[in-house]
Design a protein around this motif. Structure first.
Motif, PDB file in Angstrom:
ATOM      1  N   ARG A   1      86.353  -1.878  31.483  1.00 53.14           N
ATOM      2  CA  ARG A   1      85.035  -1.901  30.844  1.00 53.14           C
ATOM      3  C   ARG A   1      84.179  -3.108  31.226  1.00 53.14           C
ATOM      4  O   ARG A   1      83.121  -3.322  30.652  1.00 53.14           O
ATOM      5  N   ASP A   2      84.624  -3.900  32.190  1.00 51.41           N
ATOM      6  CA  ASP A   2      83.883  -5.081  32.623  1.00 51.41           C
ATOM      7  C   ASP A   2      82.887  -4.675  33.705  1.00 51.41           C
ATOM      8  O   ASP A   2      83.265  -4.391  34.845  1.00 51.41           O
ATOM      9  N   ALA A   3      81.608  -4.647  33.354  1.00 53.00           N
ATOM     10  CA  ALA A   3      80.566  -4.186  34.274  1.00 53.00           C
ATOM     11  C   ALA A   3      80.499  -5.024  35.546  1.00 53.00           C
ATOM     12  O   ALA A   3      80.089  -4.514  36.593  1.00 53.00           O
ATOM     13  N   SER A   4      80.926  -6.264  35.495  1.00 54.73           N
ATOM     14  CA  SER A   4      80.865  -7.109  36.695  1.00 54.73           C
ATOM     15  C   SER A   4      81.849  -6.646  37.769  1.00 54.73           C
ATOM     16  O   SER A   4      81.749  -7.062  38.922  1.00 54.73           O
ATOM     17  N   HIS A   5      82.788  -5.791  37.423  1.00 51.95           N
ATOM     18  CA  HIS A   5      83.761  -5.269  38.395  1.00 51.95           C
ATOM     19  C   HIS A   5      83.202  -4.104  39.202  1.00 51.95           C
ATOM     20  O   HIS A   5      83.856  -3.623  40.124  1.00 51.95           O
ATOM     21  N   TYR A   6      82.018  -3.636  38.833  1.00 46.39           N
ATOM     22  CA  TYR A   6      81.418  -2.483  39.487  1.00 46.39           C
ATOM     23  C   TYR A   6      80.241  -2.956  40.335  1.00 46.39           C
ATOM     24  O   TYR A   6      79.205  -3.322  39.812  1.00 46.39           O
ATOM     25  N   ALA A   7      80.408  -2.942  41.638  1.00 50.60           N
ATOM     26  CA  ALA A   7      79.428  -3.517  42.559  1.00 50.60           C
ATOM     27  C   ALA A   7      78.224  -2.619  42.824  1.00 50.60           C
ATOM     28  O   ALA A   7      77.185  -3.094  43.263  1.00 50.60           O
ATOM     29  N   HIS A   8      78.344  -1.330  42.575  1.00 49.10           N
ATOM     30  CA  HIS A   8      77.284  -0.383  42.916  1.00 49.10           C
ATOM     31  C   HIS A   8      76.758   0.290  41.648  1.00 49.10           C
ATOM     32  O   HIS A   8      77.530   0.661  40.778  1.00 49.10           O
ATOM     33  N   ALA A   9      75.434   0.446  41.580  1.00 51.98           N
ATOM     34  CA  ALA A   9      74.826   1.063  40.400  1.00 51.98           C
ATOM     35  C   ALA A   9      73.809   2.108  40.838  1.00 51.98           C
ATOM     36  O   ALA A   9      73.084   1.927  41.823  1.00 51.98           O
ATOM     37  N   TYR A  10      73.773   3.213  40.081  1.00 47.64           N
ATOM     38  CA  TYR A  10      72.894   4.339  40.392  1.00 47.64           C
ATOM     39  C   TYR A  10      72.309   4.889  39.098  1.00 47.64           C
ATOM     40  O   TYR A  10      72.964   4.874  38.062  1.00 47.64           O
ATOM     41  N   ASP A  11      71.093   5.396  39.185  1.00 46.72           N
ATOM     42  CA  ASP A  11      70.517   6.199  38.114  1.00 46.72           C
ATOM     43  C   ASP A  11      70.495   7.632  38.617  1.00 46.72           C
ATOM     44  O   ASP A  11      69.975   7.909  39.702  1.00 46.72           O
ATOM     45  N   VAL A  12      71.076   8.538  37.826  1.00 52.96           N
ATOM     46  CA  VAL A  12      71.120   9.947  38.180  1.00 52.96           C
ATOM     47  C   VAL A  12      70.291  10.713  37.156  1.00 52.96           C
ATOM     48  O   VAL A  12      70.574  10.647  35.957  1.00 52.96           O
ATOM     49  N   THR A  13      69.268  11.407  37.604  1.00 52.55           N
ATOM     50  CA  THR A  13      68.450  12.213  36.709  1.00 52.55           C
ATOM     51  C   THR A  13      69.238  13.448  36.291  1.00 52.55           C
ATOM     52  O   THR A  13      69.823  14.131  37.135  1.00 52.55           O
ATOM     53  N   VAL A  14      69.262  13.708  34.975  1.00 57.96           N
ATOM     54  CA  VAL A  14      70.020  14.830  34.424  1.00 57.96           C
ATOM     55  C   VAL A  14      69.071  15.748  33.667  1.00 57.96           C
ATOM     56  O   VAL A  14      68.263  15.286  32.866  1.00 57.96           O
ATOM     57  N   THR A  15      69.189  17.047  33.908  1.00 55.05           N
ATOM     58  CA  THR A  15      68.389  18.021  33.173  1.00 55.05           C
ATOM     59  C   THR A  15      69.318  18.919  32.362  1.00 55.05           C
ATOM     60  O   THR A  15      70.486  19.077  32.688  1.00 55.05           O
ATOM     61  N   GLY A  16      68.763  19.484  31.297  1.00 56.78           N
ATOM     62  CA  GLY A  16      69.524  20.421  30.484  1.00 56.78           C
ATOM     63  C   GLY A  16      70.214  19.801  29.284  1.00 56.78           C
ATOM     64  O   GLY A  16      70.869  20.508  28.529  1.00 56.78           O
ATOM     65  N   MET A  17      70.080  18.500  29.090  1.00 58.33           N
ATOM     66  CA  MET A  17      70.669  17.857  27.905  1.00 58.33           C
ATOM     67  C   MET A  17      69.735  18.063  26.723  1.00 58.33           C
ATOM     68  O   MET A  17      68.532  17.928  26.855  1.00 58.33           O
ATOM     69  N   SER A  18      70.330  18.364  25.552  1.00 58.93           N
ATOM     70  CA  SER A  18      69.479  18.533  24.386  1.00 58.93           C
ATOM     71  C   SER A  18      70.003  17.805  23.153  1.00 58.93           C
ATOM     72  O   SER A  18      69.357  17.841  22.120  1.00 58.93           O
ATOM     73  N   CYS A  19      71.166  17.161  23.262  1.00 54.04           N
ATOM     74  CA  CYS A  19      71.694  16.436  22.106  1.00 54.04           C
ATOM     75  C   CYS A  19      72.652  15.341  22.577  1.00 54.04           C
ATOM     76  O   CYS A  19      72.978  15.252  23.761  1.00 54.04           O
ATOM     77  N   GLU A  20      73.087  14.517  21.643  1.00 48.76           N
ATOM     78  CA  GLU A  20      74.010  13.427  21.966  1.00 48.76           C
ATOM     79  C   GLU A  20      75.344  13.937  22.508  1.00 48.76           C
ATOM     80  O   GLU A  20      75.979  13.281  23.322  1.00 48.76           O
ATOM     81  N   ASN A  21      75.775  15.104  22.044  1.00 51.07           N
ATOM     82  CA  ASN A  21      77.019  15.666  22.572  1.00 51.07           C
ATOM     83  C   ASN A  21      76.892  15.952  24.066  1.00 51.07           C
ATOM     84  O   ASN A  21      77.832  15.741  24.826  1.00 51.07           O
ATOM     85  N   CYS A  22      75.727  16.425  24.487  1.00 56.78           N
ATOM     86  CA  CYS A  22      75.492  16.658  25.915  1.00 56.78           C
ATOM     87  C   CYS A  22      75.621  15.339  26.685  1.00 56.78           C
ATOM     88  O   CYS A  22      76.277  15.281  27.727  1.00 56.78           O
ATOM     89  N   ALA A  23      74.974  14.303  26.179  1.00 54.64           N
ATOM     90  CA  ALA A  23      75.018  13.000  26.841  1.00 54.64           C
ATOM     91  C   ALA A  23      76.449  12.472  26.921  1.00 54.64           C
ATOM     92  O   ALA A  23      76.872  11.926  27.948  1.00 54.64           O
ATOM     93  N   LYS A  24      77.216  12.639  25.849  1.00 56.53           N
ATOM     94  CA  LYS A  24      78.613  12.182  25.855  1.00 56.53           C
ATOM     95  C   LYS A  24      79.447  12.959  26.856  1.00 56.53           C
ATOM     96  O   LYS A  24      80.313  12.383  27.523  1.00 56.53           O
ATOM     97  N   ARG A  25      79.202  14.248  26.989  1.00 54.82           N
ATOM     98  CA  ARG A  25      79.958  15.057  27.959  1.00 54.82           C
ATOM     99  C   ARG A  25      79.732  14.563  29.381  1.00 54.82           C
ATOM    100  O   ARG A  25      80.651  14.495  30.194  1.00 54.82           O
ATOM    101  N   ILE A  26      78.489  14.227  29.694  1.00 53.01           N
ATOM    102  CA  ILE A  26      78.180  13.749  31.043  1.00 53.01           C
ATOM    103  C   ILE A  26      78.794  12.369  31.273  1.00 53.01           C
ATOM    104  O   ILE A  26      79.412  12.115  32.304  1.00 53.01           O
ATOM    105  N   ALA A  27      78.644  11.469  30.304  1.00 55.61           N
ATOM    106  CA  ALA A  27      79.248  10.139  30.438  1.00 55.61           C
ATOM    107  C   ALA A  27      80.763  10.256  30.599  1.00 55.61           C
ATOM    108  O   ALA A  27      81.362   9.589  31.451  1.00 55.61           O
ATOM    109  N   ASN A  28      81.381  11.117  29.813  1.00 53.49           N
ATOM    110  CA  ASN A  28      82.828  11.314  29.917  1.00 53.49           C
ATOM    111  C   ASN A  28      83.225  11.842  31.289  1.00 53.49           C
ATOM    112  O   ASN A  28      84.262  11.444  31.839  1.00 53.49           O
TER     113      ASN A  28
END
Length: 122
Positions: free
Chosen positions: A46-73
């Motif tokens: 969980r230490d963000a400094s260990h991750y050298a690369h970062a990206y923003d990915v646009t996501v469509t079709g999410m409509s609730c927090e459960n959707c967001a958690k599924r993608i993060a998972n």
């Protein structure tokens, strides 16, 4: 007379479709089954400094927090990947230890059942 029969038939079909969708969701009102709460699963590291690369990915079709958690998972289950999802912005912030391709990041989103748009390297 025939037009009235057609209108009534269309209304009946629409009602059947709506009721079937409601029943399929277990009688809950939202997209993810209402009371169906998805647990968040973070990465092992969980230490963000260990991750050298970062990206923003646009996501469509999410409509609730459960959707967001599924993608993060879906991202967090992958070795060397850490992600958070901003439902309001429709963006997954993905950090990786190794470089990731646009196609690879989009595939994770699509495999989770959502639409994947632009990928921006930060």
């Amino acid at each position: 007379m025939l037009i009235n029969v057609i209108i009534v038939a269309a209304i009946v079909v629409a009602c059947v479709v709506i009721v079937r969708g409601y029943v399929a969701r277990g009688g809950k009102g939202d997209c993810c089954g209402g009371a169906d709460v998805v647990s968040s699963h973070g990465p092992k590291d969980r230490d963000a400094s260990h991750y050298a690369h970062a990206y923003d990915v646009t996501v469509t079709g999410m409509s609730c927090e459960n959707c967001a958690k599924r993608i993060a998972n879906a991202f967090n289950e992958r070795t060397g990947t850490m992600a958070t999802v901003d439902l309001a912005a429709g963006v997954a912030r993905v950090r990786t230890k190794e470089p990731a391709s646009t196609e690879e990041l989009q595939r994770v989103v699509r495999n989770a059942g959502y639409g994947a748009g632009a990928v921006t390297e930060l």
